[in-house]
Write a protein that holds these residues in place. Structure first.
Motif, PDB file in Angstrom:
ATOM      1  N   LEU A  35       0.825  -1.211   0.000  1.00  0.00           N
ATOM      2  CA  LEU A  35       0.000   0.000   0.000  1.00  0.00           C
ATOM      3  C   LEU A  35       0.862   1.265   0.000  1.00  0.00           C
ATOM      4  N   VAL A  36       1.961   1.260   0.727  1.00  0.00           N
ATOM      5  CA  VAL A  36       2.861   2.420   0.732  1.00  0.00           C
ATOM      6  C   VAL A  36       3.496   2.600  -0.642  1.00  0.00           C
ATOM      7  N   ARG A  37       3.953   1.498  -1.235  1.00  0.00           N
ATOM      8  CA  ARG A  37       4.567   1.619  -2.564  1.00  0.00           C
ATOM      9  C   ARG A  37       3.538   2.032  -3.610  1.00  0.00           C
ATOM     10  N   ALA A  38       2.303   1.554  -3.482  1.00  0.00           N
ATOM     11  CA  ALA A  38       1.252   1.954  -4.422  1.00  0.00           C
ATOM     12  C   ALA A  38       0.948   3.441  -4.288  1.00  0.00           C
ATOM     13  N   ALA A  39       0.936   3.945  -3.052  1.00  0.00           N
ATOM     14  CA  ALA A  39       0.680   5.370  -2.832  1.00  0.00           C
ATOM     15  C   ALA A  39       1.799   6.230  -3.405  1.00  0.00           C
ATOM     16  N   LEU A  54       4.332  -5.962  -9.962  1.00  0.00           N
ATOM     17  CA  LEU A  54       3.904  -4.786 -10.719  1.00  0.00           C
ATOM     18  C   LEU A  54       2.388  -4.707 -10.894  1.00  0.00           C
ATOM     19  N   ILE A  55       1.751  -5.785 -11.319  1.00  0.00           N
ATOM     20  CA  ILE A  55       0.312  -5.723 -11.594  1.00  0.00           C
ATOM     21  C   ILE A  55      -0.460  -5.431 -10.314  1.00  0.00           C
ATOM     22  N   GLN A  56      -0.080  -6.085  -9.227  1.00  0.00           N
ATOM     23  CA  GLN A  56      -0.737  -5.832  -7.936  1.00  0.00           C
ATOM     24  C   GLN A  56      -0.583  -4.367  -7.536  1.00  0.00           C
ATOM     25  N   GLU A  57       0.606  -3.853  -7.627  1.00  0.00           N
ATOM     26  CA  GLU A  57       0.825  -2.470  -7.201  1.00  0.00           C
ATOM     27  C   GLU A  57       0.202  -1.466  -8.162  1.00  0.00           C
TER      28      GLU A  57
END
Length: 160
Positions: A35-39, A54-57
């Motif tokens: 979640l932090v990396r996605a943000a 990659l796809i998840q993020e």
């Protein structure tokens, strides 16, 4: 009861077993990392690529702007992927000539303990199970088709 109704019942069992208390599970450390990396996406892209998530993020990054805490959409994404896995297992059984076997596989997945936990967390496990199931289904259809071509092979390669 028709095959379609049984499948809808199994999907309903799956979803109803996962949605209650979805946010009652404590935040898992891997969820926090994703979640932090996605943000921070795309700033964390280098780390994401190295981890193979990659796809998840990308999906979590797309959900991040929603006006709710990012944990909820991340966990709902996993539940959705798991529900698609249930459907894919049933379709795989039908493609192998055993609709009953596919429905049994779907029911076993819907009631198994490991997916009951992993499919409620914002981690890539559920998405991987979903992709693997549809890769299996595509492979079955590819191998059993009358004259599989490059297009079908390319689509399988893309899923892989």
């Amino acid at each position: 009861m028709t095959e379609r109704r049984v499948l809808l019942l199994v999907v309903a069992i799956y979803v109803l077993a996962r949605l209650p208390g979805l946010l009652a599970i404590p935040l898992f450390n891997d969820e926090a990392v994703y979640l932090v990396r996605a943000a921070a996406f795309p700033a964390a892209l280098r780390t994401t690529l190295a981890d193979g998530k990659l796809i998840q993020e990308l999906a979590l990054a797309a959900l991040a702007p929603l006006p709710v805490a990012p944990l909820l959409p991340g966990r709902l994404l996993s539940v959705g992927c798991g529900a698609l896995t249930v459907v894919g297992l049933a379709l795989s059984g039908r493609a192998l000539g055993s609709a009953g076997g596919g429905l049994l596989a779907a029911l076993l997945y819907a009631t198994a303990p490991l997916p009951a936990l992993h499919d409620r967390l914002a981690i890539p496990d559920s998405m991987l199970a979903c992709a693997s199931t549809y890769l299996l289904l595509g492979s079955i259809r590819y191998a059993g088709g009358p004259a599989p071509g490059r297009r079908e092979a390319g689509l399988l390669g893309l899923v892989l």
